[in-house]
Write a protein that holds these residues in place. Sequence first.
Motif, PDB file in Angstrom:
ATOM      1  N   ALA A  60      25.342 -60.131 -19.563  1.00 33.16           N
ATOM      2  CA  ALA A  60      24.290 -60.495 -20.508  1.00 33.16           C
ATOM      3  C   ALA A  60      24.720 -61.644 -21.404  1.00 33.16           C
ATOM      4  N   THR A  61      23.784 -62.520 -21.717  1.00 36.46           N
ATOM      5  CA  THR A  61      24.097 -63.641 -22.595  1.00 36.46           C
ATOM      6  C   THR A  61      24.282 -63.152 -24.024  1.00 36.46           C
ATOM      7  N   ALA A  62      25.296 -63.711 -24.700  1.00 34.33           N
ATOM      8  CA  ALA A  62      25.600 -63.316 -26.079  1.00 34.33           C
ATOM      9  C   ALA A  62      25.614 -64.529 -27.011  1.00 34.33           C
ATOM     10  N   MET A  63      25.110 -65.673 -26.550  1.00 34.37           N
ATOM     11  CA  MET A  63      25.129 -66.894 -27.356  1.00 34.37           C
ATOM     12  C   MET A  63      24.300 -66.699 -28.628  1.00 34.37           C
ATOM     13  N   PRO A  64      24.913 -66.918 -29.801  1.00 31.75           N
ATOM     14  CA  PRO A  64      24.142 -66.788 -31.041  1.00 31.75           C
ATOM     15  C   PRO A  64      23.101 -67.900 -31.133  1.00 31.75           C
ATOM     16  N   ALA A  65      22.048 -67.655 -31.893  1.00 38.64           N
ATOM     17  CA  ALA A  65      20.958 -68.631 -32.025  1.00 38.64           C
ATOM     18  C   ALA A  65      21.464 -69.976 -32.530  1.00 38.64           C
ATOM     19  N   ALA A  66      22.473 -69.958 -33.406  1.00 37.40           N
ATOM     20  CA  ALA A  66      23.007 -71.207 -33.958  1.00 37.40           C
ATOM     21  C   ALA A  66      23.943 -71.916 -32.981  1.00 37.40           C
ATOM     22  N   GLY A  67      24.282 -71.262 -31.868  1.00 38.96           N
ATOM     23  CA  GLY A  67      25.206 -71.852 -30.901  1.00 38.96           C
ATOM     24  C   GLY A  67      26.645 -71.762 -31.383  1.00 38.96           C
ATOM     25  N   ILE A  68      27.544 -72.341 -30.582  1.00 39.05           N
ATOM     26  CA  ILE A  68      28.966 -72.383 -30.923  1.00 39.05           C
ATOM     27  C   ILE A  68      29.440 -73.810 -30.724  1.00 39.05           C
ATOM     28  N   LEU A  69      30.084 -74.370 -31.734  1.00 39.07           N
ATOM     29  CA  LEU A  69      30.635 -75.721 -31.680  1.00 39.07           C
ATOM     30  C   LEU A  69      32.127 -75.634 -31.951  1.00 39.07           C
ATOM     31  N   THR A  70      32.932 -76.236 -31.066  1.00 41.36           N
ATOM     32  CA  THR A  70      34.377 -76.217 -31.281  1.00 41.36           C
ATOM     33  C   THR A  70      34.754 -77.191 -32.382  1.00 41.36           C
ATOM     34  N   ASP A  71      35.915 -76.949 -32.987  1.00 37.94           N
ATOM     35  CA  ASP A  71      36.402 -77.831 -34.046  1.00 37.94           C
ATOM     36  C   ASP A  71      37.174 -79.010 -33.442  1.00 37.94           C
ATOM     37  N   ALA A  72      37.847 -79.780 -34.285  1.00 37.11           N
ATOM     38  CA  ALA A  72      38.540 -80.998 -33.858  1.00 37.11           C
ATOM     39  C   ALA A  72      39.706 -80.739 -32.913  1.00 37.11           C
ATOM     40  N   VAL A  73      40.215 -79.500 -32.857  1.00 36.63           N
ATOM     41  CA  VAL A  73      41.321 -79.186 -31.944  1.00 36.63           C
ATOM     42  C   VAL A  73      40.874 -78.255 -30.804  1.00 36.63           C
ATOM     43  N   GLY A  74      39.563 -78.033 -30.652  1.00 37.31           N
ATOM     44  CA  GLY A  74      39.053 -77.232 -29.544  1.00 37.31           C
ATOM     45  C   GLY A  74      39.020 -75.742 -29.794  1.00 37.31           C
ATOM     46  N   GLY A  75      38.989 -75.334 -31.043  1.00 33.95           N
ATOM     47  CA  GLY A  75      38.927 -73.913 -31.367  1.00 33.95           C
ATOM     48  C   GLY A  75      37.590 -73.529 -31.972  1.00 33.95           C
ATOM     49  N   PHE A  76      37.310 -72.238 -31.997  1.00 31.46           N
ATOM     50  CA  PHE A  76      36.117 -71.740 -32.670  1.00 31.46           C
ATOM     51  C   PHE A  76      36.303 -70.280 -33.041  1.00 31.46           C
ATOM     52  N   THR A  77      35.569 -69.841 -34.034  1.00 28.62           N
ATOM     53  CA  THR A  77      35.452 -68.432 -34.397  1.00 28.62           C
ATOM     54  C   THR A  77      33.960 -68.165 -34.545  1.00 28.62           C
ATOM     55  N   ALA A  78      33.481 -67.138 -33.870  1.00 29.22           N
ATOM     56  CA  ALA A  78      32.051 -66.818 -33.929  1.00 29.22           C
ATOM     57  C   ALA A  78      31.870 -65.312 -34.002  1.00 29.22           C
ATOM     58  N   THR A  79      30.953 -64.888 -34.856  1.00 28.30           N
ATOM     59  CA  THR A  79      30.568 -63.483 -34.919  1.00 28.30           C
ATOM     60  C   THR A  79      29.261 -63.355 -34.157  1.00 28.30           C
ATOM     61  N   VAL A  80      29.253 -62.488 -33.141  1.00 28.61           N
ATOM     62  CA  VAL A  80      28.071 -62.345 -32.296  1.00 28.61           C
ATOM     63  C   VAL A  80      27.720 -60.874 -32.148  1.00 28.61           C
ATOM     64  N   GLU A  81      26.483 -60.638 -31.794  1.00 31.88           N
ATOM     65  CA  GLU A  81      26.003 -59.283 -31.555  1.00 31.88           C
ATOM     66  C   GLU A  81      26.216 -58.937 -30.085  1.00 31.88           C
ATOM     67  N   VAL A  82      26.743 -57.753 -29.825  1.00 29.74           N
ATOM     68  CA  VAL A  82      26.892 -57.306 -28.442  1.00 29.74           C
ATOM     69  C   VAL A  82      25.477 -57.196 -27.866  1.00 29.74           C
ATOM     70  N   PRO A  83      25.210 -57.910 -26.765  1.00 32.24           N
ATOM     71  CA  PRO A  83      23.837 -57.948 -26.238  1.00 32.24           C
ATOM     72  C   PRO A  83      23.475 -56.690 -25.464  1.00 32.24           C
ATOM     73  N   ALA A  84      22.181 -56.532 -25.256  1.00 32.82           N
ATOM     74  CA  ALA A  84      21.702 -55.488 -24.345  1.00 32.82           C
ATOM     75  C   ALA A  84      22.028 -55.927 -22.926  1.00 32.82           C
ATOM     76  N   ALA A  85      22.038 -54.997 -22.007  1.00 25.98           N
ATOM     77  CA  ALA A  85      22.270 -55.323 -20.605  1.00 25.98           C
ATOM     78  C   ALA A  85      21.166 -56.263 -20.124  1.00 25.98           C
ATOM     79  N   THR A  86      21.450 -57.030 -19.088  1.00 26.23           N
ATOM     80  CA  THR A  86      20.487 -58.011 -18.574  1.00 26.23           C
ATOM     81  C   THR A  86      19.143 -57.370 -18.255  1.00 26.23           C
ATOM     82  N   ALA A  87      19.150 -56.172 -17.670  1.00 21.10           N
ATOM     83  CA  ALA A  87      17.899 -55.496 -17.308  1.00 21.10           C
ATOM     84  C   ALA A  87      17.360 -54.644 -18.459  1.00 21.10           C
ATOM     85  N   GLY A  88      17.993 -54.710 -19.635  1.00 18.40           N
ATOM     86  CA  GLY A  88      17.574 -53.918 -20.785  1.00 18.40           C
ATOM     87  C   GLY A  88      18.473 -52.702 -20.965  1.00 18.40           C
TER      88      GLY A  88
END
Length: 174
Positions: A86-114
């Motif tokens: 299942a996709t877990a991409m937050p609405a705001a997306g994820i952008l890496t920083d100047a050295v290629g790192g990121f920290t993101a808080t996301v919601e565990v998604p429902a299964a693809t079929a619900g």
Amino acid sequence: LPTTVGAGTYYITVTDNAGTIHLTTSLVTSGQGINTANNSKQVSITVPKGILTISPLAASTGELVTLVGENFPPNTTATTLTIGTATAMPAAGILTDAVGGFTATVEVPAATAGGSLSPGSQIVLAKVGNITGTTTDFSAPTPTVTVSPSSASVEDVITVTGVGFNSLGTVTTL
């Protein structure tokens, strides 16, 4: 090399063909010019895989987890983030920083079929540019129900506790 590459090892060969490099570059050792015409050297370039960590290591659908990524292309938007299938991409997306790192808080998604993700280990995958990072350290818990006390008479009060269920769901049968 292609203009964009994924993780892995690539080999390039540099040849002094006496028509380009040799005529414009002179190699000098102890004051002596060195003829490098038609010499070549193969070198390897290793592009690291992305590193992805998640905490907590277990959570149910609808709960929040924190993802930390490293070794991704810098200043680049992630194109894929999945937990299980299942996709877990937050609405705001994820952008890496100047050295290629990121920290993101996301919601565990429902299964693809619900519904909730299936209990057990889940592959968490992030893709930024052509670099992918994964971890299998995350799992969806197996739902459990406990009843206390374990025996009761008619009209006694009991407590039913459920753990590991979809936090966005509603109990429909008890």
